[in-house]
Design an enzyme around this catalytic site. Structure first.
Site, PDB file in Angstrom:
ATOM      1  N   LYS A 116       9.125 -46.347  -0.977  1.00 12.12           N
ATOM      2  CA  LYS A 116       8.168 -47.457  -1.041  1.00 12.12           C
ATOM      3  C   LYS A 116       6.930 -47.214  -0.174  1.00 12.12           C
ATOM      4  O   LYS A 116       5.833 -47.624  -0.536  1.00 12.12           O
ATOM      5  CB  LYS A 116       8.841 -48.753  -0.599  1.00 12.12           C
ATOM      6  N   GLU A 200       6.253 -56.213   5.411  1.00  9.85           N
ATOM      7  CA  GLU A 200       5.265 -56.814   4.499  1.00  9.85           C
ATOM      8  C   GLU A 200       5.147 -58.292   4.740  1.00  9.85           C
ATOM      9  O   GLU A 200       6.092 -58.937   5.194  1.00  9.85           O
ATOM     10  CB  GLU A 200       5.751 -56.666   3.038  1.00  9.85           C
ATOM     11  N   HIS A 235      19.059 -60.086  -7.720  1.00 10.43           N
ATOM     12  CA  HIS A 235      18.218 -58.944  -8.077  1.00 10.43           C
ATOM     13  C   HIS A 235      18.644 -58.281  -9.373  1.00 10.43           C
ATOM     14  O   HIS A 235      18.355 -57.110  -9.611  1.00 10.43           O
ATOM     15  CB  HIS A 235      18.154 -57.934  -6.928  1.00 10.43           C
ATOM     16  N   ARG A 292      11.076 -44.797 -15.218  1.00 14.21           N
ATOM     17  CA  ARG A 292      12.050 -44.660 -16.308  1.00 14.21           C
ATOM     18  C   ARG A 292      11.707 -45.665 -17.389  1.00 14.21           C
ATOM     19  O   ARG A 292      10.839 -46.519 -17.193  1.00 14.21           O
ATOM     20  CB  ARG A 292      13.451 -44.980 -15.766  1.00 14.21           C
TER      21      ARG A 292
END
Ligand code: MV4
Length: 672
Positions: A116, A200, A235, A292
């Site tokens: 990330k 963040e 998630h 993907r």
């Protein structure tokens, strides 16, 4: 184009890739684990190679075994599907090194986007808006604390290698930072082998909006519009749609441009998705790039009328993109609902089991506006080793409201029994006013959970009557076979004496319906029965045909129903609904039921991934004792009361059966 393709995956995506590959004239090779020998994807492919034992780590994640299978079968290309090795740069490299074509992006792009911090740095440089935060190399608490202060609380601490919500903590104030960083780092090291973190700004209730991109090896790149995937739980996406609803047009264009800039910045080739958080402030921020094809690619296919697997294969074969940007048009609206083997009532716990019944509506009448992708068929076992996805229902409509209506209709016509699923939960979402209004964000399920779980009401009288008929009409022979198979001495099917009723004998059928018990006295009447239902008597009769369908006559109305049995449970499917009742054996009832053990047994088969306590440990009610993993999800087994751990029966890495006692526990109440 290559001639032979190996699909390094299972389930619906493997079946889906086989379909397109065959349509293009390719030969297909499936791979399978020992648990999947009889799976649909194996039957669908031209050839299949066994790649190892059931656990994914030993089969679908085994790079060497898959490359060897490709060699053995003389495949020329490998499609990774999604999940498993789809975003594993080492796998992409191993495939290429073996002289095969990897149907996916270059390993370098996979690797860069897998971190990330690296991804954010690249995107920032390319002018793509990223969530304000810190993604530098400094990892000490002082550096992260200073960054958090500068960003402003609340902040989100995320593992750089994270995914699926693991290694992520919201931090509300500076006092909580130290513990959150320690916890994230521990999780990140354990799960990803890398403790690096980033910080963040925490955005509350963002929408998850993503853009499908495609690039070829000749420098061309296009976007295929956006999708909203905000309706998730733990998630895991549940509902996806394209295009995202109610986005200002200018913002949509900016997002698509940003996604293309992202793809170009890393020299992308193939199918990719750039994920954004669309915040309450009306701005969007880059979150991550998935290198993907995604599960939800289907809604984009419906939207633009394209076969994205065919696009992937063309690009992998060195061809140019099938269409240019100007030739792509978004028409109407598409929605996907994911049918999972899981129990919404038990915190979406994945459930294995046999699909005793699995019937999909006839799609011919829908003229291409409904598609159902699945990797299983009626009678299949849902293995507990893998993702619990059973099927994806994808609908298209000229407008969003039409798509929503069609989704509701198709979901109503699906029949599943034998395995607990989220089908009713999906129906509830499709019927929800907030969903109809397009009012979706990542808090949707939590916010509406109570309404979406609305417990089944007591069985309507006619459903109860159908259950009675099923029992009375014998279902006899088959039922007894089922009872023998189940070897369940409590099964009412063992009641063979006095089961056929005399005209003047009165027999009482007893069911457990939810929490309530309902008794139905029955009398023979001519060729049928008189059922004394709670609301009054009803004349009922009928027969079970060779296909097992119950053709009932309820007070003169002819009704077709399906009743499936597992042990003493009956699932009645009729009138577009479904209801499960438990038949009570009067003898068992008299003996009284023992209370189930207090939650210290494995709720499903799985692997022990963490043991949080040692023998002798004093714990408070609710404390996590053991963490189990099954079907890609983790489940904490918690203390049922304040008490003491006496003994722990398993260690991390151990496989456990459903119902296995994980530890013995002394509850303070008991010993007092
Ligand atoms: C966030 C966020 C809020 N603020 N980042 C969830 C999984 C991982 N891919 C990133 N996730 C989030 N990142 C900031 N700065 C909220 C989430 C999030 C979320 C994102 C998309 C879809 C569903 C979600 C559910 C909970 C949290």
């Amino acid at each position: 184009m290559f001639g032979k393709l190996l699909i390094a995956n299972r389930g619906e995506i493997a079946c889906r890739v086989v379909r397109t590959a065959k349509a293009l004239g390719l030969r297909t090779v499936a791979v399978f684990s020992e648990a999947d020998r009889d799976a649909l994807h194996v039957a669908a492919a031209d050839e299949a190679e066994c790649i190892g034992p059931a656990p994914a780590a030993d089969s679908y994640l085994n790079i060497d075994a898959i490359v060897e299978a490709a060699r053995r079968s003389a495949a020329e290309a490998v499609h990774p599907g999604y999940g498993f090795l789809a975003e594993n740069a080492d796998f992409a490299e191993a495939v290429e090194k073996a002289g095969l074509v990897f149907v996916g992006p270059p390993a370098g792009a996979i690797r860069a986007m897998g971190d990330k911090s690296v991804a954010k740095a690249i995107m920032e440089k390319a002018g793509v808006p990223v969530v304000p935060g810190y993604h530098g190399a400094g990892q000490d608490l002082a550096t992260l604390g200073k960054a958090a202060q500068k960003i402003g609380y609340p902040v989100l601490v995320k593992a750089c290698k994270g995914g699926g919500g693991r290694g992520m903590r919201i931090v509300e104030d500076p006092a909580a930072l130290k513990a959150a960083v320690a916890a994230c780092r521990r999780e990140a090291r354990a799960a990803f082998g890398d403790g690096a973190l980033l910080v963040e700004k925490y955005l509350s209730r963002p929408r998850h909006v993503e853009v499908q991109v495609f690039a070829d090896s000749h420098g061309n790149a296009v976007h295929l519009f956006d999708r909203d995937c905000s309706i998730q739980r733990r998630h895991q996406k549940v509902i996806e749609e394209a295009p995202a609803s109610a986005l200002p047009g200018r913002l949509r264009d900016e997002m698509a441009e940003a996604a293309l800039a992202a793809a170009r910045a890393i020299g992308y080739v193939g199918a990719g998705t750039v994920e954004f958080l669309f915040a309450e402030d009306g701005r969007f921020y880059f979150m991550e790039m998935n290198t993907r094809l995604q599960v939800e690619h289907t809604v984009t296919e419906m939207l633009v009328d394209a076969d994205l697997v065919a696009w992937q294969l063309a690009v992998a074969a060195g061809e140019t993109l099938p269409r240019r940007q100007g030739e792509l048009e978004a028409a109407g609206h598409a929605i996907e609902a994911r049918l999972y083997a899981e129990d919404p009532e038990r915190d979406f716990l994945p459930c294995g089991g046999r699909l005793e019944r699995f019937r999909l509506p006839d799609l011919d009448g829908y003229a291409g506006s409904v598609r159902i992708d699945t990797g299983v068929r009626e009678g299949d076992d849902i293995p507990i080793h893998y993702d619990p996805l059973i099927a994806k229902v994808i609908v298209w409509g000229e407008t969003r409201p039409r798509a929503v209506q069609r989704l509701g209709r198709v979901l109503a016509d699906i029949q599943v029994a034998g395995v607990v699923t989220n089908l009713d939960f999906l129906r509830a979402i499709a019927a929800h006013p907030a969903f109809a209004a397009g009012d979706v964000d990542t808090g949707f399920i939590d916010r509406h959970l109570a309404g979406l779980l609305a417990r089944e009401e007591a069985a309507p009288e006619r459903m109860l009557a159908l259950a009675c008929l099923e029992v009375l009409l014998g279902g006899a022979a088959e039922a007894r076979r089922a009872a023998l198979r189940s070897a369940d001495p409590q099964s009412p099917w063992h009641l063979t004496n006095g089961w056929r009723l005399n005209e003047d004998s009165r027999h009482v059928l007893t069911f457990v319906d939810g929490a309530a018990e309902v008794a139905v006295p029955v009398r023979y009447r001519g060729r049928g029965f008189l059922l004394e239902l709670p609301s009054g008597p009803m004349a009922a009769g009928g027969e079970i045909d060779d296909a097992g369908t119950l053709i009932a006559d309820l007070a003169g109305t002819r009704i077709q129903a399906t009743v499936s049995r597992q042990g003493s449970q009956l699932t009645v499917i009729a009138f577009g609904t479904r209801h499960t009742l438990t038949v009570v054996d009067p003898a068992a009832l008299a003996a009284g039921q023992e209370a189930p053990a207090a939650g210290l047994t494995a709720p499903m088969p799985g692997k022990v991934v963490q043991v949080e306590v040692k023998p002798g440990a004093r714990v408070r009610r609710g404390a996590t004792l053991v963490v189990l993993e099954a079907m890609k999800m983790e489940h904490a087994i918690t203390a049922p009361a304040d008490g003491t751990v006496v003994e722990v029966h398993f260690r991390p890495g151990d496989q456990v059966e459903e119902g296995a006692e994980l530890l013995s526990f002394d509850d303070d109440e008991d010993s007092a």
